[in-house]
Design a protein around this motif. Structure first.
Motif, PDB file in Angstrom:
ATOM      1  N   THR A  86       0.905  -1.400   0.570  1.00 22.85           N
ATOM      2  CA  THR A  86      -0.367  -0.049   0.027  1.00 22.85           C
ATOM      3  C   THR A  86       0.801   1.172  -0.270  1.00 22.85           C
ATOM      4  N   LEU A  87       1.872   1.262   1.361  1.00 22.30           N
ATOM      5  CA  LEU A  87       2.674   2.216   1.584  1.00 22.30           C
ATOM      6  C   LEU A  87       3.507   3.084  -0.430  1.00 22.30           C
ATOM      7  N   TYR A  88       3.877   1.924  -1.080  1.00 20.11           N
ATOM      8  CA  TYR A  88       4.889   1.529  -2.501  1.00 20.11           C
ATOM      9  C   TYR A  88       3.752   2.224  -4.007  1.00 20.11           C
ATOM     10  N   ARG A  89       1.950   1.533  -3.398  1.00 18.25           N
ATOM     11  CA  ARG A  89       0.982   1.744  -4.508  1.00 18.25           C
ATOM     12  C   ARG A  89       0.358   3.131  -4.656  1.00 18.25           C
ATOM     13  N   HIS A  90       0.403   3.581  -3.071  1.00 17.79           N
ATOM     14  CA  HIS A  90      -0.746   4.519  -3.194  1.00 17.79           C
ATOM     15  C   HIS A  90      -0.005   6.502  -2.643  1.00 17.79           C
ATOM     16  N   GLY A  91       0.790   6.204  -1.969  1.00 15.27           N
ATOM     17  CA  GLY A  91       2.196   7.221  -1.765  1.00 15.27           C
ATOM     18  C   GLY A  91       2.659   8.057  -2.778  1.00 15.27           C
ATOM     19  N   SER A  92       2.626   9.213  -2.851  1.00 17.90           N
ATOM     20  CA  SER A  92       3.047  10.337  -4.006  1.00 17.90           C
ATOM     21  C   SER A  92       4.891   9.985  -4.733  1.00 17.90           C
ATOM     22  N   SER A  93       4.640  10.059  -6.144  1.00 12.19           N
ATOM     23  CA  SER A  93       6.166  10.460  -6.043  1.00 12.19           C
ATOM     24  C   SER A  93       6.886  12.165  -6.462  1.00 12.19           C
ATOM     25  N   GLY A  94       5.656  12.113  -5.894  1.00 12.21           N
ATOM     26  CA  GLY A  94       5.907  14.610  -6.197  1.00 12.21           C
ATOM     27  C   GLY A  94       6.700  14.491  -7.735  1.00 12.21           C
ATOM     28  N   GLY A  95       6.145  13.886  -9.035  1.00 10.85           N
ATOM     29  CA  GLY A  95       5.919  14.161 -10.068  1.00 10.85           C
ATOM     30  C   GLY A  95       7.936  13.785 -10.668  1.00 10.85           C
ATOM     31  N   ALA A  96       8.332  13.267  -9.893  1.00 11.21           N
ATOM     32  CA  ALA A  96      10.056  12.974 -10.421  1.00 11.21           C
ATOM     33  C   ALA A  96       9.580  11.283 -11.080  1.00 11.21           C
ATOM     34  N   ARG A  97      10.018  11.359 -11.622  1.00  9.80           N
ATOM     35  CA  ARG A  97      10.318  10.054 -12.665  1.00  9.80           C
ATOM     36  C   ARG A  97      10.882   8.553 -11.883  1.00  9.80           C
ATOM     37  N   THR A  98      12.382   8.959 -11.676  1.00 11.90           N
ATOM     38  CA  THR A  98      13.100   7.884 -10.716  1.00 11.90           C
ATOM     39  C   THR A  98      11.930   6.990  -9.367  1.00 11.90           C
ATOM     40  N   ILE A  99      11.769   8.195  -9.078  1.00 10.50           N
ATOM     41  CA  ILE A  99      11.159   8.152  -7.540  1.00 10.50           C
ATOM     42  C   ILE A  99       9.760   7.080  -7.973  1.00 10.50           C
ATOM     43  N   ARG A 100       9.303   7.202  -9.331  1.00 10.71           N
ATOM     44  CA  ARG A 100       7.529   6.630  -9.766  1.00 10.71           C
ATOM     45  C   ARG A 100       8.068   5.141 -10.237  1.00 10.71           C
ATOM     46  N   ALA A 101       9.298   5.011 -10.668  1.00 13.45           N
ATOM     47  CA  ALA A 101       9.773   3.828 -11.515  1.00 13.45           C
ATOM     48  C   ALA A 101      10.356   2.963 -10.865  1.00 13.45           C
ATOM     49  N   PRO A 143       6.644  12.380   9.142  1.00 10.48           N
ATOM     50  CA  PRO A 143       6.233  10.781   8.898  1.00 10.48           C
ATOM     51  C   PRO A 143       5.536  10.825   7.355  1.00 10.48           C
ATOM     52  N   GLY A 144       5.575   9.503   6.066  1.00  9.74           N
ATOM     53  CA  GLY A 144       5.221   9.300   5.221  1.00  9.74           C
ATOM     54  C   GLY A 144       6.307   9.873   3.868  1.00  9.74           C
ATOM     55  N   SER A 145       7.393  10.547   4.794  1.00  8.33           N
ATOM     56  CA  SER A 145       8.063  10.936   3.459  1.00  8.33           C
ATOM     57  C   SER A 145       8.733   9.787   2.969  1.00  8.33           C
ATOM     58  N   LEU A 146       9.025  10.034   1.165  1.00  8.44           N
ATOM     59  CA  LEU A 146       9.761   8.524   0.770  1.00  8.44           C
ATOM     60  C   LEU A 146      11.260   9.466   0.761  1.00  8.44           C
ATOM     61  N   ILE A 147      12.279   8.519   0.513  1.00  7.16           N
ATOM     62  CA  ILE A 147      13.659   9.306   0.083  1.00  7.16           C
ATOM     63  C   ILE A 147      14.276   8.277  -0.479  1.00  7.16           C
ATOM     64  N   LEU A 148      15.023   8.193  -2.035  1.00 11.39           N
ATOM     65  CA  LEU A 148      15.192   7.692  -3.032  1.00 11.39           C
ATOM     66  C   LEU A 148      16.878   7.834  -2.956  1.00 11.39           C
ATOM     67  N   ASN A 149      17.510   6.837  -3.222  1.00  6.81           N
ATOM     68  CA  ASN A 149      19.385   6.906  -3.114  1.00  6.81           C
ATOM     69  C   ASN A 149      20.124   5.860  -3.837  1.00  6.81           C
ATOM     70  N   ARG A 150      19.790   6.012  -5.020  1.00  4.45           N
ATOM     71  CA  ARG A 150      19.791   5.523  -6.402  1.00  4.45           C
ATOM     72  C   ARG A 150      21.847   4.981  -5.922  1.00  4.45           C
ATOM     73  N   ALA A 151      22.383   3.373  -6.706  1.00  2.90           N
ATOM     74  CA  ALA A 151      22.961   2.955  -6.220  1.00  2.90           C
ATOM     75  C   ALA A 151      24.235   3.337  -6.399  1.00  2.90           C
ATOM     76  N   GLU A 152      25.362   3.887  -5.541  1.00  6.63           N
ATOM     77  CA  GLU A 152      26.814   3.642  -5.146  1.00  6.63           C
ATOM     78  C   GLU A 152      26.497   5.393  -4.275  1.00  6.63           C
ATOM     79  N   GLN A 153      25.134   6.069  -4.965  1.00  6.69           N
ATOM     80  CA  GLN A 153      24.552   6.904  -3.994  1.00  6.69           C
ATOM     81  C   GLN A 153      25.357   7.464  -2.499  1.00  6.69           C
ATOM     82  N   GLU A 154      26.052   7.968  -2.335  1.00  6.56           N
ATOM     83  CA  GLU A 154      26.240   8.304  -0.976  1.00  6.56           C
ATOM     84  C   GLU A 154      25.819   9.200  -0.429  1.00  6.56           C
ATOM     85  N   HIS A 155      24.777   9.040   0.980  1.00  4.99           N
ATOM     86  CA  HIS A 155      24.593   9.285   2.326  1.00  4.99           C
ATOM     87  C   HIS A 155      24.782   9.603   3.748  1.00  4.99           C
TER      88      HIS A 155
END
Length: 220
Positions: free
Chosen positions: A21-36, A171-183
């Motif tokens: 449910t989290l990954y189906r109904h949450g927003s991607s914020g318009g970002a294609r990489t997050i949507r994918a 709470p509810g925010s999604l953060i994406l870290n691509r492979a090898e991305q330092e964080h």
């Protein structure tokens, strides 16, 4: 004795459905990489659920930071993630908390741990995807690191935190870290922080992620 399957453990199944449910109904914020990424996670998770995967018994284990877990679940239950928090509460006593690193900085041992709920090591077994939780005590700094060949997302369940000092995530925010991305992660001063995470990547990388902190920069 017949090998236990996911459908034999409804509490685990309900928690996976909350992830979906989290990954189906949450927003991607318009970002294609997050949507994918969201699509990859939910498609992999749906496929895993359909296979009714095996369950393996993992010995429950705590770390010092898990003393903060009840508070984190309480906080999550007050927000929009109440269903997710309640599903987590039902399995909280079965979780295997660990560090994941050969060497953990002394100041971090009491303030951090993670647990895997779905992945190569179980308790829900698959090599298509890893799902789990990361728990931080208040006022924690999780050092710079990256994941080789693994794309990672965090969804905030409870507490305020920042990644790379870029913003404060609620709470509810999604953060994406691509492979090898330092964080690097820091948490608020007053409350624990609980993050749900998803790792996607090749099966061989998910099986042997080789977690390491980044080496500190050398002075010129």
């Amino acid at each position: 004795m017949t090998e236990p399957k996911l459908t034999d453990a409804p509490d685990w199944l309900y928690l996976l459905r909350e992830y979906e449910t989290l990954y189906r109904h949450g927003s991607s914020g318009g970002a294609r990489t997050i949507r994918a990424h969201r699509r990859r996670v939910r498609d992999a998770l749906s496929a895993v659920i359909k296979t009714n995967p095996a369950l393996i018994a993992r010995e429950p284990a705590d770390k010092p930071v898990t003393a903060h877990l009840p508070r984190a679940i309480d906080l999550g239950s007050r927000q929009s993630l109440v269903g997710f928090s309640r599903a987590l509460y039902r399995v909280a006593h079965r979780l295997t908390w660990e560090y994941g690193y050969d060497r953990v900085p002394r100041g971090l041992r009491d303030k951090y741990a993670y647990c895997e709920i779905l992945g190569p090591r179980g308790p829900i077994v698959t090599d298509r995807l890893i799902l789990g939780f990361v728990l931080f005590a208040p006022n924690t700094t999780y050092p710079q690191h990256h994941h080789k060949g693994i794309e990672e997302s965090y969804i905030s369940i409870a507490g305020a935190w920042s990644e790379n000092d870029a913003a404060v995530y609620a709470p509810g925010s999604l953060i994406l870290n691509r492979a090898e991305q330092e964080h690097r992660i820091t948490t608020g001063e007053l409350e624990p922080c609980l993050l749900a995470y998803a790792w996607t990547g090749a099966a061989e990388r998910l099986t042997s992620p080789g977690m390491r902190f980044s080496s500190p920069a050398r002075s010129a």
